[in-house]
Design a protein around this motif. Sequence first.
Motif, PDB file in Angstrom:
ATOM      1  N   VAL A  17       0.772  -0.988  -0.077  1.00 39.34           N
ATOM      2  CA  VAL A  17       0.064  -0.048   0.098  1.00 39.34           C
ATOM      3  C   VAL A  17       0.868   1.134  -0.047  1.00 39.34           C
ATOM      4  O   VAL A  17       1.725   1.217   0.840  1.00 39.34           O
ATOM      5  N   LYS A  18       0.907   2.070  -0.762  1.00 35.39           N
ATOM      6  CA  LYS A  18       1.324   3.377  -1.134  1.00 35.39           C
ATOM      7  C   LYS A  18       0.300   4.420  -0.692  1.00 35.39           C
ATOM      8  O   LYS A  18      -0.644   4.420  -1.582  1.00 35.39           O
ATOM      9  N   THR A  19       0.763   5.592   0.013  1.00 39.61           N
ATOM     10  CA  THR A  19      -0.248   6.648   0.315  1.00 39.61           C
ATOM     11  C   THR A  19       0.507   7.679  -0.019  1.00 39.61           C
ATOM     12  O   THR A  19       1.607   7.984   0.172  1.00 39.61           O
ATOM     13  N   PHE A  20      -0.003   8.690  -0.825  1.00 34.90           N
ATOM     14  CA  PHE A  20       0.562   9.915  -1.250  1.00 34.90           C
ATOM     15  C   PHE A  20       0.189  11.063  -0.468  1.00 34.90           C
ATOM     16  O   PHE A  20      -0.404  10.977   0.195  1.00 34.90           O
ATOM     17  N   ASP A  21       0.941  12.183  -1.060  1.00 34.36           N
ATOM     18  CA  ASP A  21       0.682  13.389  -0.019  1.00 34.36           C
ATOM     19  C   ASP A  21      -0.731  13.772   0.071  1.00 34.36           C
ATOM     20  O   ASP A  21      -0.866  14.487   0.958  1.00 34.36           O
TER      21      ASP A  21
END
Length: 87
Positions: free
Chosen positions: A20-24
């Motif tokens: 899981v990648k969470t962006f700004d």
Amino acid sequence: MKSLKNSVQLMGRLGKDPEVKTFDNGKSLTTFTLATNEKYTNEKGEKVEDVQWHSIVAFGKVGEIAGKYLKKGSEVAVEGKLVHKVY
């Protein structure tokens, strides 16, 4: 009614834990690999197992749920559309 164009359903097992990648901006993207297999007997009478690997991308809440509950080896069914990208 949902369009049948470019609609795919797959059932298989995860090859690794979801990432899981969470962006700004707070949006998230989840990726994982899914193995599907087919067993059959070829013309020589030999048993053959054909495994296909699929790269799965899920966005937003669906991806967050996948990241929370799915693990390597989990059997899952996914529904979506095909997108082919060459890197």
